[in-house]
Scaffold this active site. Structure first.
Site, short mmCIF file in Angstrom:
data_model
loop_
_atom_site.label_atom_id
_atom_site.label_comp_id
_atom_site.label_asym_id
_atom_site.label_seq_id
_atom_site.Cartn_x
_atom_site.Cartn_y
_atom_site.Cartn_z
N ASP A 113 0.82 -1.21 0.00
CA ASP A 113 0.00 0.00 0.00
C ASP A 113 0.86 1.26 0.00
OD1 ASP A 113 0.89 -0.48 2.60
OD2 ASP A 113 -1.07 -1.07 3.32
N ASN B 130 -7.41 -2.86 14.36
CA ASN B 130 -8.82 -3.02 13.99
C ASN B 130 -9.02 -4.18 13.02
OD1 ASN B 130 -7.82 -2.06 11.59
ND2 ASN B 130 -9.16 -0.28 11.46
N HIS C 187 -7.33 -4.64 10.16
CA HIS C 187 -7.07 -4.40 8.74
C HIS C 187 -5.84 -5.18 8.25
CE1 HIS C 187 -4.52 -0.48 9.52
NE2 HIS C 187 -3.72 -1.53 9.46
N GLU D 13 -9.73 -1.67 5.46
CA GLU D 13 -10.32 -1.39 6.76
C GLU D 13 -11.59 -2.22 6.95
OE1 GLU D 13 -8.45 0.14 8.63
OE2 GLU D 13 -7.71 2.06 7.89
C1 F6R Z 1 1.48 -1.89 6.14
C2 F6R Z 1 0.08 -2.25 6.23
C3 F6R Z 1 -0.65 -2.36 7.51
C4 F6R Z 1 0.20 -2.79 8.70
C5 F6R Z 1 -0.65 -2.79 9.97
C6 F6R Z 1 0.16 -3.18 11.19
O1 F6R Z 1 1.91 -1.90 4.78
O2 F6R Z 1 -0.52 -2.44 5.22
O3 F6R Z 1 -1.71 -3.28 7.35
O4 F6R Z 1 0.73 -4.06 8.47
O5 F6R Z 1 -1.19 -1.52 10.16
O6 F6R Z 1 1.08 -2.17 11.42
P1 F6R Z 1 2.22 -2.35 12.53
O7 F6R Z 1 3.08 -3.46 12.07
O8 F6R Z 1 2.96 -1.02 12.52
O9 F6R Z 1 1.52 -2.61 13.80
#
Ligand code: F6R
Length: 262
Positions: free
Chosen positions: A77, A146, A148, A153
């Site tokens: 992303d 959450n 995702h 989301e």
């Molecule tokens: C990152 C992404 C997100 C993260 C998620 C967890 O490219 O797409 O889905 O993997 O927000 O983030 P962290 O690892 O910082 O807790």
């Protein structure tokens, strides 16, 4: 359908080392030509461990590229509306944490374009680029608080493809740690869709840390629901989860759980 293979290591660093070995084994077996990379904090120890492993394992003389310069990578992303040169754009993060340390060919490392007036077109082009590359052999994933995956989301459709999305308020709050103020956190992103992620041949889920307590039980033991996007991972036939005891807390006893010291 078999459930995920779950590997528990004592802490994030050791989760990272176990993840790096997993990737290195697939690569050595010729099963990894295209790698999907997540950003965020969870996979950082993995990228560091993989960089060390691959640097130590190099026997021959090379130019600028390492032994894995022929590996193609796709980021999950990118923020919309943040200049690609911003230090927290995923273009910058992937260059800093992945492309450079693993000595990949920058030409083969792709990140969706969010720094454009036409992000929808950029999203469609990205989906096409993944398809043209023959799909993703191994997708690394983190899970947001959450639920995702990527920036899909809660409420995202299970068959969604790469597209522009609005970030949830709790995602923006969680990612504010990378920016000066909450207001600086972009409101939209381009993300691989849930359908795009599920098309990857293998998934490697990296989840650890105090903020992730009990998350895996919700993802893998609860109902499959759009309200918690990671629960859809129950439908993928080849999922490895690398985690620590905190995030694994509460997982049902029927899972195949291995322990490693990293
Ligand atoms: C990152 C992404 C997100 C993260 C998620 C967890 O490219 O797409 O889905 O993997 O927000 O983030 P962290 O690892 O910082 O807790």
């Amino acid at each position: 359908m078999t459930g995920p293979r779950i590997v528990i290591a004592p802490d994030g660093e050791q989760v990272g080392r176990a993840g790096a070995r997993h990737i290195d084994r697939l690569r050595a077996a010729g099963a990894l030509r295209t790698l999907g990379v997540a950003t965020g904090s969870s996979p950082l120890p993995l990228y560091r461990a993989l960089a060390t492993l691959w640097r130590d394992g190099e026997h021959r003389e090379h130019g600028d590229l390492g032994e894995h310069g022929d590996l193609t990578a796709f980021a999950l992303d990118e923020y919309v509306g943040l200049p690609s040169s911003h230090p927290e754009s995923y273009h910058s993060v992937v260059a800093r944490e992945v492309t450079g340390p693993l000595r990949l060919d920058p030409e083969r490392v792709h990140v969706p374009c969010g720094d454009t007036d036409a992000p929808d077109r950029a999203a469609a082009r990205y989906e096409e680029l993944i398809r043209a590359a023959g799909g993703i052999d191994l997708q690394i994933l983190g899970i947001g608080g959450n639920g995702h995956i990527g920036f899909n989301e809660p409420g995202s459709a299970p068959d969604s493809r790469t597209r522009v999305v609005d970030l949830a308020d709790d995602t923006r709050r969680a990612n504010a740690r990378f920016f000066e103020t909450l207001d600086d956190v972009p409101r939209r992103a381009v993300t691989q869709g849930i359908g795009t992620i599920l098309d990857a041949r293998r998934l490697l889920v990296i989840v650890h840390g105090a903020g992730k307590a009990g998350l895996l039980a919700t993802a893998f033991d609860g109902p499959v629901t759009a309200g918690f996007p990671a629960s859809i991972l129950q439908r993928h036939p080849d999922v490895t989860v690398m985690t620590d005891p905190v995030a694994a807390d509460g997982l049902a006893a029927h899972h195949t759980i291995e322990e490693t010291s990293g």
